[in-house]
Design an enzyme around this catalytic site. Structure first.
Site, short mmCIF file in Angstrom:
data_model
loop_
_atom_site.label_atom_id
_atom_site.label_comp_id
_atom_site.label_asym_id
_atom_site.label_seq_id
_atom_site.Cartn_x
_atom_site.Cartn_y
_atom_site.Cartn_z
N GLU A 140 71.60 120.78 60.78
CA GLU A 140 72.12 121.05 62.13
C GLU A 140 73.41 120.27 62.36
OE1 GLU A 140 72.46 122.57 64.72
OE2 GLU A 140 70.68 122.85 65.94
N ASP A 141 74.24 120.77 63.26
CA ASP A 141 75.43 120.02 63.63
C ASP A 141 75.08 118.83 64.51
OD1 ASP A 141 74.70 121.64 65.78
OD2 ASP A 141 76.69 122.47 66.11
N ARG B 243 86.14 124.66 66.55
CA ARG B 243 85.28 124.43 65.38
C ARG B 243 86.06 123.90 64.19
NH1 ARG B 243 80.19 126.47 66.42
NH2 ARG B 243 80.08 128.39 67.64
N PHE C 17 80.29 115.37 75.44
CA PHE C 17 80.35 116.69 74.83
C PHE C 17 81.42 116.67 73.76
CE2 PHE C 17 81.16 121.12 74.12
CZ PHE C 17 79.87 121.62 74.09
N ASP D 255 70.61 117.42 70.48
CA ASP D 255 70.88 117.01 71.85
C ASP D 255 69.54 116.87 72.58
OD1 ASP D 255 72.59 116.63 74.12
OD2 ASP D 255 72.44 118.74 74.64
P1 IMP Z 1 69.58 121.03 71.76
O1 IMP Z 1 68.68 122.21 71.60
O2 IMP Z 1 69.75 120.64 73.22
O3 IMP Z 1 69.20 119.85 70.92
O4 IMP Z 1 71.01 121.49 71.37
C1 IMP Z 1 71.37 121.69 70.11
C2 IMP Z 1 72.54 122.63 70.01
O5 IMP Z 1 73.39 122.56 71.16
C3 IMP Z 1 73.39 122.23 68.86
O6 IMP Z 1 73.02 122.94 67.72
C4 IMP Z 1 74.78 122.58 69.32
O7 IMP Z 1 75.08 123.90 68.93
C5 IMP Z 1 74.75 122.51 70.80
N1 IMP Z 1 75.33 121.24 71.31
C6 IMP Z 1 74.68 120.17 71.81
N2 IMP Z 1 75.51 119.19 72.16
C7 IMP Z 1 76.75 119.63 71.85
C8 IMP Z 1 78.06 119.04 71.94
O8 IMP Z 1 78.27 117.91 72.40
N3 IMP Z 1 79.08 119.83 71.51
C9 IMP Z 1 78.91 121.09 71.00
N4 IMP Z 1 77.70 121.65 70.88
C10 IMP Z 1 76.62 120.95 71.31
MG MG Z 2 74.14 124.47 66.94
#
Ligand code: IMP
Ligand code: MG
Length: 175
Positions: free
Chosen positions: A98-99, A164, A151, A102
């Site tokens: 994963e990138d 990106r 962010f 969050d």
């Molecule tokens: P989660 O489900 O809230 O953990 O979010 C995960 C996904 O949200 C990641 O795979 C990202 O694609 C996106 N995401 C969360 N935080 C950021 C950020 O700071 N910048 C860009 N994408 C984010």
């Molecule tokens: Mg993502």
């Protein structure tokens, strides 16, 4: 209006060094002959997956999954599967790449999804982690960098599909 150039948070060089370290760590955690399936989460994990995979001496299979959960800088809370993997992961060692983690909702949903396909084991690997934002307790076995609640964009991460290709990780301050 398009925000200005993101403020650097993690340099290109620091990312390169850290990915090499992560690769070494993962390489050592599996025997050299163990096949590993790397599943990248589109589109954010593209660059990380490409770089990380080249540090592994194990036989590697690569597949991609696409989910959506974000709208601008807001998590929508629900994870929708847009494109599933194609390869059979039954009985295999899987690492989800994963990138960023969050709230943890995406990674958690992915783990649940892949568990149904009976892999030997699932581990998770994220370039970035924002632990202060966590809502779902999901294990992240390999983490590149823990960052504060900003962010961020670049190195695969986007804001409404832009940034990106930024070679470093930067903070968007005015969104
Ligand atoms: P989660 O489900 O809230 O953990 O979010 C995960 C996904 O949200 C990641 O795979 C990202 O694609 C996106 N995401 C969360 N935080 C950021 C950020 O700071 N910048 C860009 N994408 C984010
Ligand atoms: Mg993502």
């Amino acid at each position: 209006m398009m925000p200005a150039q993101p403020a650097p948070l993690i340099t290109q060089e620091a990312i390169r060094t850290r990915i090499a370290e992560l690769g070494l760590q993962i390489a050592r955690d599996y025997t050299p002959t163990t096949p590993i399936v790397l599943i990248g989460v589109l589109r954010g994990a593209l660059y990380f997956l490409a770089d990380l995979s080249r540090h592994l001496p194990q036989p590697v299979e690569i597949d991609l999954i696409r989910v959506s959960s974000y709208d601008g800088t807001n998590s929508t809370g629900t994870v929708t599967l847009l494109q599933d993997i194609q390869i059979d992961i039954q009985g295999k060692e899987v690492i989800i790449v994963e990138d960023i983690v969050d709230t943890g909702r995406t990674l958690n949903a992915l783990c649940q999804h892949f568990l149904k396909l009976s892999p030997k084991r699932i581990k998770t690997c994220a370039l970035l982690d924002k632990p202060s934002r966590r809502e779902v307790n999901v294990p992240v076995h390999y983490t590149g960098f823990r960052i504060p609640d900003h962010f961020v964009v670049g190195f695969g991460l986007d804001y409404n599909q832009t940034y990106r290709n930024l070679p470093y990780i930067g903070v968007l301050t005015d969104v």
